[in-house]
Design a protein around this motif. Structure first.
Motif, PDB file in Angstrom:
ATOM      1  N   GLY A   1       0.700  -1.098   0.024  1.00 24.79           N
ATOM      2  CA  GLY A   1      -0.150  -0.053  -0.060  1.00 24.79           C
ATOM      3  C   GLY A   1       0.850   1.200   0.000  1.00 24.79           C
ATOM      4  N   GLY A   2       0.051   2.548  -0.213  1.00 26.02           N
ATOM      5  CA  GLY A   2       1.175   3.661  -0.071  1.00 26.02           C
ATOM      6  C   GLY A   2       0.870   4.387   1.028  1.00 26.02           C
ATOM      7  N   GLN A   3       0.413   3.913   2.142  1.00 26.76           N
ATOM      8  CA  GLN A   3       0.029   4.764   3.424  1.00 26.76           C
ATOM      9  C   GLN A   3       1.429   5.100   4.183  1.00 26.76           C
ATOM     10  OE1 GLN A   3      -1.895   1.093   4.973  1.00 26.76           O
ATOM     11  NE2 GLN A   3      -0.860   1.590   7.094  1.00 26.76           N
ATOM     12  N   ASP A   4       1.608   6.166   4.752  1.00 25.69           N
ATOM     13  CA  ASP A   4       2.776   6.925   5.364  1.00 25.69           C
ATOM     14  C   ASP A   4       2.923   6.573   6.718  1.00 25.69           C
ATOM     15  OD1 ASP A   4       3.238   8.428   3.096  1.00 25.69           O
ATOM     16  OD2 ASP A   4       2.233  10.153   3.404  1.00 25.69           O
ATOM     17  N   ALA A   5       1.972   5.947   7.275  1.00 28.33           N
ATOM     18  CA  ALA A   5       2.267   5.488   8.848  1.00 28.33           C
ATOM     19  C   ALA A   5       1.239   4.121   8.975  1.00 28.33           C
ATOM     20  CB  ALA A   5       1.731   6.332   9.701  1.00 28.33           C
ATOM     21  N   CYS A   6       1.701   3.557   9.983  1.00 24.93           N
ATOM     22  CA  CYS A   6       1.053   2.269  10.218  1.00 24.93           C
ATOM     23  C   CYS A   6       0.807   2.068  11.922  1.00 24.93           C
ATOM     24  CB  CYS A   6       1.846   0.965   9.897  1.00 24.93           C
ATOM     25  SG  CYS A   6       0.963  -0.684  10.142  1.00 24.93           S
ATOM     26  N   GLY A   7      -0.405   1.697  12.211  1.00 18.36           N
ATOM     27  CA  GLY A   7      -0.550   1.510  13.591  1.00 18.36           C
ATOM     28  C   GLY A   7      -0.572   0.109  14.021  1.00 18.36           C
ATOM     29  N   ILE A   8       0.118  -0.447  15.019  1.00 20.56           N
ATOM     30  CA  ILE A   8       0.059  -1.692  15.632  1.00 20.56           C
ATOM     31  C   ILE A   8      -0.323  -1.541  17.300  1.00 20.56           C
ATOM     32  CG2 ILE A   8       0.900  -4.122  15.928  1.00 20.56           C
ATOM     33  CD1 ILE A   8       0.795  -3.691  13.117  1.00 20.56           C
ATOM     34  N   VAL A   9      -1.422  -2.293  17.520  1.00 19.12           N
ATOM     35  CA  VAL A   9      -1.753  -2.385  18.883  1.00 19.12           C
ATOM     36  C   VAL A   9      -1.033  -3.450  19.600  1.00 19.12           C
ATOM     37  CG1 VAL A   9      -3.719  -2.534  20.752  1.00 19.12           C
ATOM     38  CG2 VAL A   9      -4.063  -1.269  18.358  1.00 19.12           C
ATOM     39  N   VAL A  10      -0.448  -3.258  20.785  1.00 20.11           N
ATOM     40  CA  VAL A  10       0.311  -4.254  21.430  1.00 20.11           C
ATOM     41  C   VAL A  10      -0.228  -4.468  22.742  1.00 20.11           C
ATOM     42  CG1 VAL A  10       2.368  -4.039  20.014  1.00 20.11           C
ATOM     43  CG2 VAL A  10       2.198  -2.633  21.798  1.00 20.11           C
ATOM     44  N   MET A  11       0.247  -5.616  23.314  1.00 20.53           N
ATOM     45  CA  MET A  11      -0.238  -5.708  24.714  1.00 20.53           C
ATOM     46  C   MET A  11       0.894  -5.390  25.780  1.00 20.53           C
ATOM     47  SD  MET A  11      -2.260  -6.530  26.893  1.00 20.53           S
ATOM     48  CE  MET A  11      -3.790  -7.384  26.058  1.00 20.53           C
ATOM     49  N   ALA A  12       0.816  -4.718  26.812  1.00 16.54           N
ATOM     50  CA  ALA A  12       1.948  -4.366  27.728  1.00 16.54           C
ATOM     51  C   ALA A  12       1.648  -5.259  28.998  1.00 16.54           C
ATOM     52  CB  ALA A  12       1.924  -2.894  27.689  1.00 16.54           C
ATOM     53  N   ASN A  13       2.695  -5.652  29.747  1.00 15.69           N
ATOM     54  CA  ASN A  13       2.700  -6.471  30.901  1.00 15.69           C
ATOM     55  C   ASN A  13       2.577  -5.339  32.182  1.00 15.69           C
ATOM     56  OD1 ASN A  13       5.143  -5.679  31.467  1.00 15.69           O
ATOM     57  ND2 ASN A  13       5.939  -7.655  30.899  1.00 15.69           N
ATOM     58  N   ASN A  14       2.977  -3.941  31.628  1.00 14.74           N
ATOM     59  CA  ASN A  14       3.013  -2.923  32.735  1.00 14.74           C
ATOM     60  C   ASN A  14       3.833  -3.395  33.937  1.00 14.74           C
ATOM     61  OD1 ASN A  14       1.727  -0.865  31.205  1.00 14.74           O
ATOM     62  ND2 ASN A  14      -0.334  -1.843  31.806  1.00 14.74           N
ATOM     63  N   ARG A  15       4.940  -3.804  33.910  1.00 14.23           N
ATOM     64  CA  ARG A  15       5.944  -4.142  35.305  1.00 14.23           C
ATOM     65  C   ARG A  15       7.037  -2.993  35.031  1.00 14.23           C
ATOM     66  NH1 ARG A  15       1.780  -7.832  35.211  1.00 14.23           N
ATOM     67  NH2 ARG A  15       1.784  -9.013  37.056  1.00 14.23           N
ATOM     68  N   PHE A  16       6.788  -2.009  34.320  1.00 12.90           N
ATOM     69  CA  PHE A  16       7.702  -0.838  34.393  1.00 12.90           C
ATOM     70  C   PHE A  16       8.119  -0.378  35.740  1.00 12.90           C
ATOM     71  CE2 PHE A  16       7.244  -1.168  29.593  1.00 12.90           C
ATOM     72  CZ  PHE A  16       8.420  -0.897  29.276  1.00 12.90           C
ATOM     73  N   PRO A  17       6.580   0.151  36.406  1.00  7.86           N
ATOM     74  CA  PRO A  17       6.916   1.029  37.771  1.00  7.86           C
ATOM     75  C   PRO A  17       7.753   0.050  38.721  1.00  7.86           C
ATOM     76  CG  PRO A  17       4.682   0.981  37.056  1.00  7.86           C
ATOM     77  CD  PRO A  17       5.354   0.051  35.953  1.00  7.86           C
ATOM     78  N   PRO A  18       8.128   0.783  39.811  1.00 11.13           N
ATOM     79  CA  PRO A  18       9.208   0.123  40.886  1.00 11.13           C
ATOM     80  C   PRO A  18       8.241  -0.827  41.628  1.00 11.13           C
ATOM     81  CG  PRO A  18       9.869   2.283  40.403  1.00 11.13           C
ATOM     82  CD  PRO A  18       8.564   2.341  39.590  1.00 11.13           C
TER      83      PRO A  18
END
Length: 978
Positions: A787-804
C-alpha cells in the motif's frame, strides 16, 4: 414427507442423524393445558430459562440386549406414535398459542459414539441437547440421542420440553420406552395426553378450578399486610422482605443458586418422616420454613409448593404437563417446637397441593380484582419444589446413630450453579435425587439476601434435620450461627465441606471421570474491599462482551505444573501447598461483586479452595499423568468463571500410583495476567519442595487498586494524552469491507513455524532488538508493503511491570498500547526494526491508564470507544520468554530455508463475534513459534489472512541473512547449496 415435519436444530447440522418415523391417533388442535399456559406466559414475559424448562433423562441399555441403532429408532418411533403429547407443537393461531398434534412425522435422532458403557458420552449429549431452547412452533417436544459402543446402543438420552410433559410424565414415557425396546410393543392403552387434559380443563374441570381459586383467595386473606420496605435492612431480616442496602447491591443475574448434596439430609429426613408419619417432602419443607422464618417476628407466612396433580385416578398415567403451584398459609403463632411446626406444614402444604389445579388466567384476574399483582405479591414468601420420584414400596427406616449421622455431614458438598434473571419469589428451594443422597438447591434474590447467606442456610438446614431426627428442637429452630466446617480430609479425595462461595460452579466441575474432591484451606489474610484495577476493568468489559465458549476461553489461563516422581508428593502435601499459595497471594482469594453501585473486588481472610483429584487408572497408559492433565485443563478452562461466587483459581491434581505427578491450575484472566501466572507457578514449585517461602509476596490487586486511585492518576493522564496524539491522523489498515465475509464471520488460522522462530531470533540478535520488536516490524511490513500509506498502527499488549515494585505483582496489569510507525520515507527493514523498537517502547510506557479516562477521551473526539481500534491489527505476544542471547548460534541459511513448509497454515476455529478485525497471537511451541490470526473475513478474507502469516515467516527468513528494502517483499531465492 414435508421438510417442516423433519425439523433438525441448527446445532445438529454437522452430526450423524437417523430418523424415527411415527404415526398415531389423536391428531388435532386444542388449547394449552393450564400448566402450559403458565409456562408460555413466563417465557413471553421473562424469556426462556430453557436450562430449567428442558427435562434431561438417560436410559442405560444393557450390553446383553444387543440393541442396534435401527431397532432402537423403531422403538422411539413407536413411543412417539403411542403418545400424542410427544408429537405436538405449539403455534400461535388467531393471536393465541394452541397445541397441534400430528398424525405422522419423523423425529431426528442424534447418534454419538461412546466408550465403556457410554455414560460419559451420554452426559455430553444431554448437555448438547438440553442447553438449547426448544423452538416449540417447529420442533417436536423431545430430542433423542443414541450413544453407541461397538455399534450397539448403550445409552438413550431423551430431553423433553417441560412445556409439554412434566417430571412425572417423563418417567412414564421412559418406563414405556424400556418395555418397547425389550418387547417391541405394549398391549395396554396409553394414558391421557396433553390435548385430552386441555379439553377436560376447558369443560368438566372448571368447577375444580373455581374451588381451588376460592381456596387461594381465602388463604391470601389470612396473611397480614406486607409493607413495602424502604429502608435498608439486614440480610437476616425481621421485615417480610429485606430491601437492598449497603452490601446488598444486586448481582447479574440477580437470583443466585447454591447446592448442598448431603446423605445426612436424606437419612435425617427419612427418620423424621417415619417418626411423625408425614412425607419426606413435608419434612424438607418444614426445615426450609424453619430456617427462613426462625428469626422473623411475623405469625404467618405463605408456602408455595409444586404439585404434580395426579390426585385423580384417570390422571395417574397422563403424559402431559399437569404440574402447578399450590398455596397455603403456615401459622407460626405460639412459637411451636419443630415437631409441631412439621404438623402445621404438613396440613398447610397438603391443603395447598389439593388446591393446585386451576385456570391460571382466572386466578390472576381474581387477584387483580383485589388490587394484588401476582407477579410481585408472592416475592416475600417461599417456593418449594421436590422433584424426587417415589420408588414404590415401603421406605425402610434407616438404622443409624446420631454420631454416624453427624459424621455424614462432613461428607456433604456445597457448590454454586447457574443463576436466574427472573423469579417470583425471593427464596426458592428445589430438591432432587443425587447418588450421594439428596441435592438441595437454594435460590436467593441478591437484592434482598447476600450471597453469604446461602451456604449457612443450607448447612443450618442440614444441622436442624440431624438434630430433629433424634430430639425435639424448640423455636427458633435455626442455628444461631453457621455450623462449623468439617476438617480437611486426610490423604484421600473424599468429599468435604467448604465455606460460602469457595466452591466452583457446576459449570466447571473439578471432579471428572470418577475423581474425588478435597479442599485447600487458607487463612491469615485480611477481609477487604477495593475497586477493580485498571487492568481488571479493561478485562471485565471483555468478559461482558464475550459469550461464546470459543471466545471466553481467552479469559482463562490454563497452566500445568509437572511434579517429579522423585519429589514423592502425595495429595495432602500438594493440598497444603495450594492452601499456602492462596494464603500468600491475596489476588487468588478475591471475588468480584457490586458494592455501593460499583463493581469491586473483595478479598477473603480465610476459606477453602476446592481441589479436584484425578487418579490415573492404569499407570502404564499415562505414566506421568500428562494426558489426564491436558484433559482436565481443557475441561476446567472451557467454562467462564462466575466471579461473584468463585475464587479466580481452579485446581486439580493428577495422581499416578498415589503420587501427585501433575497440578492443573486454571486462572481467571480477570485476576492475574501471564506474568503473574508465571510468578504464582514459581511460588508453587517452591512450596511443594520446601513447604514455605521466605521472601514476601509481591503487590496484590487491592494494593494496586489503591495506588491507581492516588499516585497513578497522573501516569494515566499522560498515557491517555499519548494515545490521542498517536491516534490522530493514523491510517486504518482495515477500514473498509472487501466482501460479505464467511459464516461464521471470524476465522482463526494457525502457522506453527520453526523457521519463524529461529529467523526471529537471528534478526533480533543481529539488530540488537527483542523478538517481540521483530514481530511488530514484520507484521507492519506485510500489512502495509503493498500500500501507499505513510504510517502504520499496531496495537500491542503491555505487561506494565515498568513501575518500581511491580515486577512481582500478582494481578491483572496488562493493557493495550499503540505503536505508531512512520513509513513516509519508505525505510528498509533494518530501519523499520529500529523504529519499531522505539515505537514499542513508547507504547509500553503509555499502556497503563484508567480505561474510563481512555473511553471519555475518545468519545470526546467523536469516536465509539468500543470499536475505534478495530481497524488496526492487534499483535499479542504471549510467549513467556522472548529475549535471546546475542551470542547464540542459529541455523545457517540453507537449514533455515529448509524449515519452511509451503501451505502450512491450518484453519483451527470460527467465531460469530470478536472485537478485532485482525488479531495476531504469538505463542510458544516446541522448537517453533505459533502465529495465530483471528480475521474478520469481511475485511480480511481467509486467503489474505493466510498470506499474512506466511508473509511474516518469509520476511523473517529473508531478513535473517539479507538486507530487505522497501516494500519489504522477500526476494525469491534458491536454497543455498550444501
Amino acid at each position: 414427507m414435508r421438510f417442516a415435519d423433519v425439523v433438525v436444530p441448527a446445532e445438529w447440522a454437522s452430526k450423524t442423524l437417523v430418523h424415527a418415523e411415527f404415526s398415531g391417533d389423536g391428531a388435532g388442535v386444542s388449547p394449552l393445558t393450564w400448566a402450559q399456559r403458565v409456562m408460555w406466559r413466563s417465557i413471553a414475559r421473562n424469556g426462556s430459562h430453557h436450562v430449567f424448562l428442558n427435562l434431561r433423562r438417560t436410559v442405560p441399555v444393557s450390553a446383553r440386549a444387543g440393541a442396534e441403532v435401527p431397532a432402537v429408532a423403531r422403538a422411539v418411533g413407536a413411543l412417539v406414535g403411542r403418545h400424542g403429547s410427544l408429537r405436538t407443537r405449539v403455534r400461535v393461531v388467531d393471536g393465541a398459542p394452541r397445541q397441534e398434534t400430528a398424525a405422522a412425522g419423523v423425529l431426528p435422532l442424534l447418534v454419538c459414539v461412546g466408550a465403556q458403557d457410554g455414560a460419559g458420552a451420554a452426559r455430553d449429549a444431554a448437555g448438547r441437547l438440553g442447553d438449547v431452547a426448544f423452538d416449540h412452533a417447529a420442533e417436536w417436544p423431545l430430542r433423542v440421542a443414541l450413544v453407541t459402543v461397538a455399534d450397539r446402543v448403550r445409552q438413550v438420552v431423551v430431553v423433553f420440553s417441560h412445556s409439554t410433559v412434566d417430571a412425572h410424565a417423563a418417567e412414564t414415557v421412559l418406563r414405556e420406552l424400556r418395555l418397547i425396546m425389550l418387547r417391541g410393543g405394549l398391549p395396554t392403552p396409553a394414558g391421557p395426553q396433553s390435548v385430552d387434559v386441555a379439553r377436560w380443563q376447558h369443560d368438566a374441570d372448571r368447577g375444580r378450578s373455581a374451588r381451588s381459586i376460592g381456596h387461594w383467595l381465602r388463604e391470601w386473606d389470612r396473611l397480614p399486610p406486607l409493607p413495602t420496605p424502604s429502608l435498608p435492612t439486614p440480610s437476616l431480616p425481621t421485615s417480610p422482605l429485606p430491601a437492598a442496602g449497603p452490601g446488598l447491591t444486586p448481582l447479574t443475574p440477580p437470583w443466585r443458586r447454591g447446592v448442598l448434596v448431603s446423605s445426612a439430609v436424606d437419612t435425617a429426613t427419612r427418620l423424621i418422616a417415619a417418626r411423625h408419619r408425614v412425607s419426606g417432602s413435608a419434612v424438607l419443607l418444614a426445615g426450609v420454613a424453619a430456617m427462613a422464618t426462625g428469626r422473623h417476628e411475623r405469625d404467618r407466612c405463605g408456602l408455595f409448593p409444586m404439585a404434580h396433580n395426579r390426585f385423580r385416578t384417570e390422571y395417574a398415567n397422563a403424559v402431559a404437563n399437569l404440574g402447578q403451584i399450590g398455596f397455603g398459609v403456615l401459622d407460626l403463632s405460639g412459637r411451636p417446637h419443630f415437631g409441631e411446626l412439621l404438623s402445621r406444614v404438613w396440613s398447610a402444604s397438603l391443603d395447598g397441593l389439593r388446591h393446585a389445579y386451576y385456570d391460571p388466567v382466572v386466578l390472576r384476574h381474581a387477584f387483580e380484582e383485589r388490587g394484588v399483582d401476582p407477579a410481585s405479591a408472592f416475592a416475600p414468601h417461599y417456593y418449594f419444589n421436590d422433584v424426587r420420584l417415589p420408588v414404590g414400596g415401603v421406605d425402610r427406616v434407616p438404622a443409624v446413630t446420631q454420631d454416624e449421622l453427624r459424621a455424614a455431614t462432613g461428607r456433604s458438598t456445597f457448590s454454586w450453579t447457574a443463576g436466574l434473571d427472573q423469579a417470583s419469589w425471593h427464596l426458592l428451594t428445589h430438591v432432587v435425587d443425587e447418588p450421594a443422597g439428596v441435592g438441595v438447591t437454594l435460590t436467593v434474590d441478591t437484592r434482598h439476601r447476600t450471597l453469604d447467606d446461602v451456604e449457612p442456610f443450607l448447612r443450618g438446614l442440614e444441622e436442624l434435620l440431624v438434630e430433629a431426627a433424634f430430639h425435639e428442637v424448640p423455636w427458633p429452630w435455626s442455628p444461631a450461627t453457621a455450623p462449623p466446617v468439617a476438617a480437611l480430609p486426610p490423604a484421600t479425595a473424599a468429599p468435604a465441606t467448604a465455606p460460602p462461595g469457595s466452591a466452583a460452579p457446576a459449570t466447571a466441575p473439578l471432579v471428572v471421570g470418577g475423581g474425588g474432591l478435597t479442599y485447600a484451606e487458607f487463612h491469615g489474610g485480611r477481609d477487604a474491599t477495593a475497586p477493580l484495577t485498571w487492568g481488571q476493568r479493561a478485562m471485565w468489559r471483555t468478559v461482558a462482551e464475550f459469550v461464546a465458549p470459543a471466545a471466553y476461553r481467552v479469559l482463562t489461563l490454563p497452566r500445568t505444573l509437572a511434579v517429579s516422581v522423585r519429589a514423592g508428593v502425595d495429595v495432602p502435601r500438594a493440598v497444603r501447598a495450594v492452601g499456602a499459595l492462596v494464603a500468600r497471594h491475596e489476588s487468588l482469594r478475591t471475588r468480584v461483586r457490586p458494592h455501593d453501585g460499583e463493581l469491586c473486588q473483595q478479598a477473603s481472610a480465610a476459606g477453602r479452595l476446592p481441589v479436584g483429584v484425578h487418579a490415573v487408572p492404569r499407570a502404564v497408559d499415562d505414566p506421568d499423568g500428562a494426558s489426564a492433565a491436558a484433559e482436565l485443563a481443557a475441561r476446567l478452562s472451557g467454562s467462564p468463571f462466575d466471579h461473584a461466587v468463585e475464587y479466580p483459581l481452579r485446581v486439580a491434581l493428577v495422581t499416578v500410583d498415589d503420587r501427585v505427578r501433575q497440578i492443573v491450575l486454571v486462572f481467571s484472566h480477570c485476576a492475574v495476567d501471564f506474568h503473574a501466572a508465571t510468578t504464582v507457578l514459581r511460588d508453587l514449585r517452591v512450596l511443594l519442595l520446601r513447604g514455605s517461602l521466605d521472601s514476601p509476596p509481591g503487590l496484590q490487586s487491592l494494593d494496586l487498586a489503591a495506588r491507581e486511585r492516588t499516585t497513578g492518576l497522573r501516569r494515566s493522564q499522560r498515557a491517555v494524552a499519548y494515545w490521542v496524539r498517536q491516534f490522530t491522523g493514523l491510517p486504518m489498515n482495515l477500514a473498509d469491507p472487501v466482501g460479505s465475509g464467511s459464516t461464521p464471520r471470524y476465522r482463526q488460522g494457525s502457522l506453527v513455524s520453526p523457521a519463524a522462530h529461529h529467523a526471529g531470533r537471528l534478526v533480533a540478535a543481529r539488530h540488537g532488538v527483542s523478538t517481540s520488536t521483530v514481530l511488530v516490524a514484520a507484521t507492519a511490513a506485510v500489512l502495509t508493503g503493498d500500500g501507499g500509506q505513510d504510517a502504520c498502527g499496531i496495537v500491542v499488549m503491555a505487561n506494565n511491570r515498568f513501575p518500581p515494585g511491580y515486577d512481582h505483582a500478582v494481578a491483572t496489569l496488562n493493557q493495550i498500547g499503540l505503536c505508531r510507525l512512520d513509513l513516509a520515507d519508505r525505510p528498509d527493514f533494518a530501519e523499520l526494526l529500529s523504529r519499531a523498537g522505539r515505537a514499542s517502547l513508547d507504547a509500553y510506557r503509555h499502556a497503563y491508564y484508567d480505561p474510563a479516562e481512555f473511553e471519555r477521551a475518545f468519545t470526546d473526539l467523536g469516536h465509539d470507544h468500543r470499536s475505534v481500534l478495530a481497524p488496526l491489527c492487534y499483535l499479542n505476544d504471549t510467549r513467556l520468554a522472548s529475549e535471546v542471547d546475542p551470542g547464540a548460534v542459529g541455523p545457517d541459511e540453507a537449514a533455515l530455508r529448509g524449515m519452511v513448509t509451503p501451505r502450512a497454515v491450518r484453519w483451527v476455529g470460527e467465531l460469530d463475534r470478536f472485537a478485532w478485525r485482525c488479531r495476531v497471537q504469538v505463542r510458544d511451541a516446541p522448537g517453533a513459534v505459533e502465529l495465530v490470526v483471528t480475521a474478520d473475513t469481511r475485511y480480511l478474507p481467509a486467503e489474505r489472512a493466510e498470506r499474512l502469516l506466511s508473509g511474516v515467516e518469509a520476511l523473517l527468513v529473508e531478513a535473517a541473512f539479507h538486507e530487505v528494502p522497501w516494500p519489504w517483499s522477500p526476494t525469491v531465492r534458491a536454497a543455498p547449496a550444501g
